[in-house]
Design a protein around this motif. Structure first.
Motif, PDB file in Angstrom:
ATOM      1  N   ALA A 107       1.298  -0.043  -7.496  1.00  0.00           N
ATOM      2  CA  ALA A 107       2.348  -0.449  -8.432  1.00  0.00           C
ATOM      3  C   ALA A 107       2.064   0.039  -9.846  1.00  0.00           C
ATOM      4  O   ALA A 107       2.992   0.221 -10.647  1.00  0.00           O
ATOM      5  CB  ALA A 107       2.497  -1.970  -8.429  1.00  0.00           C
ATOM      6  N   LEU A 115       4.578   1.158 -13.015  1.00  0.00           N
ATOM      7  CA  LEU A 115       4.699  -0.082 -13.778  1.00  0.00           C
ATOM      8  C   LEU A 115       5.770   0.064 -14.855  1.00  0.00           C
ATOM      9  O   LEU A 115       5.832   1.074 -15.557  1.00  0.00           O
ATOM     10  CB  LEU A 115       3.353  -0.401 -14.423  1.00  0.00           C
ATOM     11  CG  LEU A 115       3.200  -1.753 -15.105  1.00  0.00           C
ATOM     12  CD1 LEU A 115       3.205  -2.881 -14.079  1.00  0.00           C
ATOM     13  CD2 LEU A 115       1.898  -1.783 -15.912  1.00  0.00           C
ATOM     14  N   ASP A 174      -0.681  -2.226  -2.371  1.00  0.00           N
ATOM     15  CA  ASP A 174       0.555  -2.318  -3.146  1.00  0.00           C
ATOM     16  C   ASP A 174       0.274  -2.662  -4.603  1.00  0.00           C
ATOM     17  O   ASP A 174       0.876  -2.093  -5.520  1.00  0.00           O
ATOM     18  CB  ASP A 174       1.478  -3.389  -2.555  1.00  0.00           C
ATOM     19  CG  ASP A 174       2.161  -2.961  -1.268  1.00  0.00           C
ATOM     20  OD1 ASP A 174       2.000  -1.796  -0.860  1.00  0.00           O
ATOM     21  OD2 ASP A 174       2.853  -3.813  -0.654  1.00  0.00           O
ATOM     22  N   THR A 175      -0.649  -3.595  -4.818  1.00  0.00           N
ATOM     23  CA  THR A 175      -0.978  -4.015  -6.185  1.00  0.00           C
ATOM     24  C   THR A 175      -1.496  -2.847  -7.005  1.00  0.00           C
ATOM     25  O   THR A 175      -1.129  -2.681  -8.180  1.00  0.00           O
ATOM     26  CB  THR A 175      -2.016  -5.153  -6.151  1.00  0.00           C
ATOM     27  OG1 THR A 175      -1.471  -6.261  -5.416  1.00  0.00           O
ATOM     28  CG2 THR A 175      -2.376  -5.609  -7.556  1.00  0.00           C
ATOM     29  N   THR A 178       7.495  -5.299 -10.686  1.00  0.00           N
ATOM     30  CA  THR A 178       7.378  -3.987 -10.046  1.00  0.00           C
ATOM     31  C   THR A 178       7.112  -4.144  -8.553  1.00  0.00           C
ATOM     32  O   THR A 178       7.699  -3.436  -7.722  1.00  0.00           O
ATOM     33  CB  THR A 178       6.255  -3.165 -10.711  1.00  0.00           C
ATOM     34  OG1 THR A 178       6.547  -3.003 -12.105  1.00  0.00           O
ATOM     35  CG2 THR A 178       6.137  -1.786 -10.065  1.00  0.00           C
ATOM     36  N   LEU A 179       6.253  -5.081  -8.185  1.00  0.00           N
ATOM     37  CA  LEU A 179       5.959  -5.325  -6.770  1.00  0.00           C
ATOM     38  C   LEU A 179       7.199  -5.858  -6.047  1.00  0.00           C
ATOM     39  O   LEU A 179       7.449  -5.520  -4.884  1.00  0.00           O
ATOM     40  CB  LEU A 179       4.798  -6.305  -6.646  1.00  0.00           C
ATOM     41  CG  LEU A 179       3.425  -5.720  -6.991  1.00  0.00           C
ATOM     42  CD1 LEU A 179       2.410  -6.833  -7.240  1.00  0.00           C
ATOM     43  CD2 LEU A 179       2.939  -4.801  -5.884  1.00  0.00           C
ATOM     44  N   ASP A 228      10.024  -2.644  -6.245  1.00  0.00           N
ATOM     45  CA  ASP A 228       9.683  -1.337  -5.683  1.00  0.00           C
ATOM     46  C   ASP A 228       8.863  -1.406  -4.403  1.00  0.00           C
ATOM     47  O   ASP A 228       8.747  -0.398  -3.695  1.00  0.00           O
ATOM     48  CB  ASP A 228       8.929  -0.509  -6.726  1.00  0.00           C
ATOM     49  CG  ASP A 228       9.789  -0.172  -7.926  1.00  0.00           C
ATOM     50  OD1 ASP A 228      10.616   0.752  -7.812  1.00  0.00           O
ATOM     51  OD2 ASP A 228       9.670  -0.842  -8.965  1.00  0.00           O
ATOM     52  N   PHE A 229       8.285  -2.567  -4.107  1.00  0.00           N
ATOM     53  CA  PHE A 229       7.465  -2.696  -2.905  1.00  0.00           C
ATOM     54  C   PHE A 229       7.989  -3.773  -1.950  1.00  0.00           C
ATOM     55  O   PHE A 229       7.390  -4.020  -0.920  1.00  0.00           O
ATOM     56  CB  PHE A 229       6.009  -2.986  -3.282  1.00  0.00           C
ATOM     57  CG  PHE A 229       5.334  -1.824  -3.957  1.00  0.00           C
ATOM     58  CD1 PHE A 229       4.551  -0.927  -3.232  1.00  0.00           C
ATOM     59  CD2 PHE A 229       5.494  -1.597  -5.316  1.00  0.00           C
ATOM     60  CE1 PHE A 229       3.942   0.160  -3.843  1.00  0.00           C
ATOM     61  CE2 PHE A 229       4.891  -0.509  -5.946  1.00  0.00           C
ATOM     62  CZ  PHE A 229       4.120   0.368  -5.206  1.00  0.00           C
ATOM     63  N   TRP A 244       3.903  -6.624 -13.639  1.00  0.00           N
ATOM     64  CA  TRP A 244       3.274  -6.282 -12.354  1.00  0.00           C
ATOM     65  C   TRP A 244       4.033  -6.944 -11.202  1.00  0.00           C
ATOM     66  O   TRP A 244       4.353  -6.305 -10.196  1.00  0.00           O
ATOM     67  CB  TRP A 244       1.819  -6.760 -12.376  1.00  0.00           C
ATOM     68  CG  TRP A 244       0.821  -5.848 -11.729  1.00  0.00           C
ATOM     69  CD1 TRP A 244       1.030  -5.021 -10.664  1.00  0.00           C
ATOM     70  CD2 TRP A 244      -0.552  -5.666 -12.102  1.00  0.00           C
ATOM     71  NE1 TRP A 244      -0.130  -4.352 -10.352  1.00  0.00           N
ATOM     72  CE2 TRP A 244      -1.110  -4.729 -11.216  1.00  0.00           C
ATOM     73  CE3 TRP A 244      -1.358  -6.220 -13.093  1.00  0.00           C
ATOM     74  CZ2 TRP A 244      -2.448  -4.338 -11.284  1.00  0.00           C
ATOM     75  CZ3 TRP A 244      -2.679  -5.829 -13.169  1.00  0.00           C
ATOM     76  CH2 TRP A 244      -3.220  -4.894 -12.276  1.00  0.00           C
TER      77      TRP A 244
END
Length: 341
Positions: free
Chosen positions: A228, A232, A224-225, A60-61, A64-65, A57
């Motif tokens: 994601a 994932l 965002d969380t 990915t954050l 991608d964020f 997690w």
């Protein structure tokens, strides 16, 4: 009213080894890796630790964020982040503990994570097999090694305490001292407000104060969380055992309590993992008075297609949404934007 996001999801992987447990001592191979597994009722279930899921997690954050991740410092046998949730997104959402002393004074900072999650565990007993592999690109004999592999549908739960996101206590009590004076000053400089703590009072009986970051920051971190989860990625041995760990079925809602009611939506049926629509209906009926908004259900076509008609029939415009995984997540985040205090 304190609201908590409650999420349930199923992932489905084939010939995977998502979370390994180190050297396998049950084999004669010198180089063999075991996967994480647990026994229940005399049967074996593959699982992914909650810590590993959180690592996926976070990554990915980050990738991608564009999250600003807290740097990690290692000292001897301990490691800690900056413990600065004003600057670092992950210190806010994932929590921290930074133990420290000034002389005899304890100046430890801790934060309980607003984001909590279970392990991911196979719904049905897992037939884990150890396959023989080899490193054979060099001259001479191949170097054999073994690795555990399995096919599994795995379930997991998570929650996000919305009133805790971007909200920090300075109460001098174990588990509650999120902030020191420097962080409090930094928060105010970055637009934070002081609000009353509804659960803590000073010696005079007046509410203690909490520092709360600006709403756009808190909304972004929560959205965002959740978003994601659509993309994932992670897991061990991805080079040769790549598994898609995005949700294949998901249920999202908000409750005005921290209780998680979705633990038994999936079950084993003679070795086949199944999702129980009647169980979901019962949970929604039982907690109807505690669900202030919609229940959003998402399913990836090709996974448990036998549920299509039941879920379509169950959905209604006012209380239950049903669609693809991405549609369900995006429908749900619309509700989040208006529910964060």
């Amino acid at each position: 009213m304190s609201l908590t996001v409650q999420g349930f999801m199923l992932i489905d992987v084939d010939v995977a080894a998502l979370n390994n447990a180190g050297k396998d001592t049950s084999t004669t191979l010198e180089n063999a890796v075991a996967t994480k597994k647990v026994n229940k009722g005399g049967r074996t279930y593959a699982y992914v630790s909650g810590q590993a899921w959180r690592y996926w997690w976070r990554e990915t954050l980050k990738k991608d964020f564009g999250w600003n991740m807290s740097p990690v410092t290692r000292e001897k046998k301990i490691a800690f982040t900056e413990a600065n949730p004003v600057v670092y997104d992950d210190d806010d959402m994932f929590g921290y503990m930074r133990a420290a002393k000034e002389g005899k004074k304890n100046i430890t900072l801790t934060r309980v994570s607003p984001l909590k999650n279970s392990a991911l565990i196979s719904v049905s007993p897992t037939n884990i097999v150890q396959n023989w592999s080899s490193m054979s690109r060099q001259e001479g004999d191949a170097v054999p090694y073994g690795k555990d592999e399995y096919c599994a549908t795995m379930k997991g739960m998570f929650s996000i305490a919305l009133d805790q996101v971007g909200t920090f206590s300075s109460e001098d009590r174990t588990g509650f001292k999120n902030f020191n004076d420097a962080l409090a000053k930094l928060a105010i400089e970055n637009g934070a407000d002081l609000i009353d703590d509804p659960f803590a009072k000073d010696k005079k009986g007046d509410p203690l104060k909490l520092h709360r970051l600006e709403k756009p920051v808190r909304v972004r971190r929560v959205l965002d969380t959740l978003l994601a989860l659509e993309i994932l990625s992670g897991g061990a041995m991805q080079t040769t055992n790549m598994g898609d760990v995005t949700p294949k079925l998901m249920v999202l809602t908000m409750l005005n309590s921290g209780n998680h009611p979705f633990s038994h939506l999936a079950k084993d049926d003679l070795g086949k993992p199944v999702f129980s629509v009647p169980a979901l209906k019962q949970v929604i009926a039982d907690y109807a008075g505690r669900i202030p908004g919609k229940v959003c259900i998402g399913r990836r076509m090709g996974f448990m297609d036998e549920l299509e008609e039941d879920l379509k029939t169950f959905a209604d415009a006012d209380h239950v949404f049903y669609g693809s995984i991405c549609d369900a997540v995006r429908e749900f985040v619309k509700e989040i934007e208006t529910s964060i205090p």
